[in-house]
Design a protein around this motif. Structure first.
Motif, PDB file in Angstrom:
ATOM      1  N   SER A  41       0.817  -1.168   0.042  1.00  0.00           N
ATOM      2  CA  SER A  41       0.148  -0.025   0.044  1.00  0.00           C
ATOM      3  C   SER A  41       0.882   1.125  -0.003  1.00  0.00           C
ATOM      4  N   GLY A  42       0.137   2.572  -0.460  1.00  0.00           N
ATOM      5  CA  GLY A  42       1.220   3.751  -0.712  1.00  0.00           C
ATOM      6  C   GLY A  42       1.784   3.596  -1.937  1.00  0.00           C
ATOM      7  N   THR A  43       2.610   4.662  -2.261  1.00  0.00           N
ATOM      8  CA  THR A  43       3.115   4.706  -3.544  1.00  0.00           C
ATOM      9  C   THR A  43       4.651   4.847  -3.397  1.00  0.00           C
ATOM     10  N   SER A  48      11.900  10.762   1.020  1.00  0.00           N
ATOM     11  CA  SER A  48      12.342   9.561   1.208  1.00  0.00           C
ATOM     12  C   SER A  48      11.121   8.557   1.393  1.00  0.00           C
ATOM     13  N   LYS A  49      11.255   7.563   0.981  1.00  0.00           N
ATOM     14  CA  LYS A  49      10.379   6.337   1.151  1.00  0.00           C
ATOM     15  C   LYS A  49      11.070   5.143   1.972  1.00  0.00           C
ATOM     16  N   GLU A  50      10.141   4.392   2.680  1.00  0.00           N
ATOM     17  CA  GLU A  50      10.524   3.154   3.444  1.00  0.00           C
ATOM     18  C   GLU A  50       9.588   2.215   3.479  1.00  0.00           C
ATOM     19  N   LYS A 100       8.485  10.090   4.182  1.00  0.00           N
ATOM     20  CA  LYS A 100       9.382  11.017   4.832  1.00  0.00           C
ATOM     21  C   LYS A 100       9.863  12.166   4.407  1.00  0.00           C
ATOM     22  N   ILE A 101       9.637  13.261   4.595  1.00  0.00           N
ATOM     23  CA  ILE A 101       9.857  14.639   4.087  1.00  0.00           C
ATOM     24  C   ILE A 101      10.818  15.280   5.007  1.00  0.00           C
ATOM     25  N   THR A 102      11.948  15.754   4.479  1.00  0.00           N
ATOM     26  CA  THR A 102      12.988  16.776   5.171  1.00  0.00           C
ATOM     27  C   THR A 102      13.066  17.750   4.312  1.00  0.00           C
ATOM     28  N   TYR A 103      12.962  19.150   4.960  1.00  0.00           N
ATOM     29  CA  TYR A 103      13.289  20.426   4.072  1.00  0.00           C
ATOM     30  C   TYR A 103      14.809  20.821   4.621  1.00  0.00           C
TER      31      TYR A 103
END
Length: 237
Positions: free
Chosen positions: A54-56, A156-158, A180-183
């Motif tokens: 599930s998810g993309t 990022s994806k995990e 996961k988003i990092t700015y």
């Protein structure tokens, strides 16, 4: 992931579909330019369904028209593209049979996605050359703002494994792709500083803009990503 190799010889890629309106874009140099960023001398079709998850894995799961710039500064227009963050691959859509073709990541310097479902429509991605972790310098980051300071968004994806057995399970019934988003904010020294996307954090990382950020924030909302980007654009020109 299932991968099938087929030779590009005889494959005339002279027309590339523009995804959002199904029109065709024709260029005399499109085959040469596309061939130059395929994986070696062959195109690799990718089974990118990620069945059972599930998810993309993609920044945007839809095919979007993109403008690609190669490391040799060749510009390729109207290419149907997906950015697979989980595998760190760029995929192009074959206009003849709909296969997903794996591009040569080393040949691509940057790309712009044209997303008609959001504003601004153009979304610019480039290599994360300033990454604090050297291995991440090959990744693509989205450029949200560029002035004296540059605001970058790293995706990022995990994969989180299913967990539904036992007393301490999370009742997650299938493997799931999580975001996961990092700015990062870059200053004049070009070092990338992780930053939370709020006014106080921006003031801390960009102290010379602190007063202007505070004043501008009193005039406009500063809650969403687009709010904060607009705020930074207003004070950092």
């Amino acid at each position: 992931m299932k991968q099938l190799i087929f030779i590009l010889a005889g494959l005339a890629i002279s027309e590339v579909a523009i995804c959002q309106n199904n029109n065709l874009y024709t260029s005399p140099n499109i085959q040469e330019n596309l061939n130059s960023i395929m994986k070696g001398s062959a195109g690799m079709t990718m089974d990118n369904r990620y069945e059972g998850l599930s998810g993309t894995p993609y920044v945007v799961p839809r095919w979007l028209s993109a403008t690609i710039t190669t490391r040799q500064n060749k510009v390729i227009e109207a290419t149907p593209l997906k950015y697979d963050v989980l595998q760190q691959h760029l995929l192009m859509r074959d206009p003849h049979n709909g296969d997903s073709l794996l591009l040569d990541d080393n040949a691509v310097a940057s790309f712009v996605l044209h997303d008609p479902d959001r504003l601004p429509e153009k979304r610019a991605f480039r290599r994360f050359l300033e990454a604090p972790v050297p291995a991440q310098s090959r990744e693509f980051v989205e450029v949200l703002h560029q002035g004296k300071y540059t605001l970058l968004k790293q995706y990022s994806k995990e994969v989180q494994k299913a967990s539904y057995k036992g007393a301490y399970s999370t009742d997650r019934r299938a493997d799931e792709i999580r975001d996961k988003i990092t700015y990062y904010l870059l200053g004049a020294n070009k070092s990338a500083t992780p930053v939370k996307l709020n006014v106080k954090a921006l003031q801390t990382v960009a102290p010379d803009l602190a007063a202007a950020l505070k004043e501008e924030a009193s005039k406009r909302p500063a809650r969403t990503e687009s709010d904060l980007v607009a705020l930074l654009q207003a004070v950092d020109k």
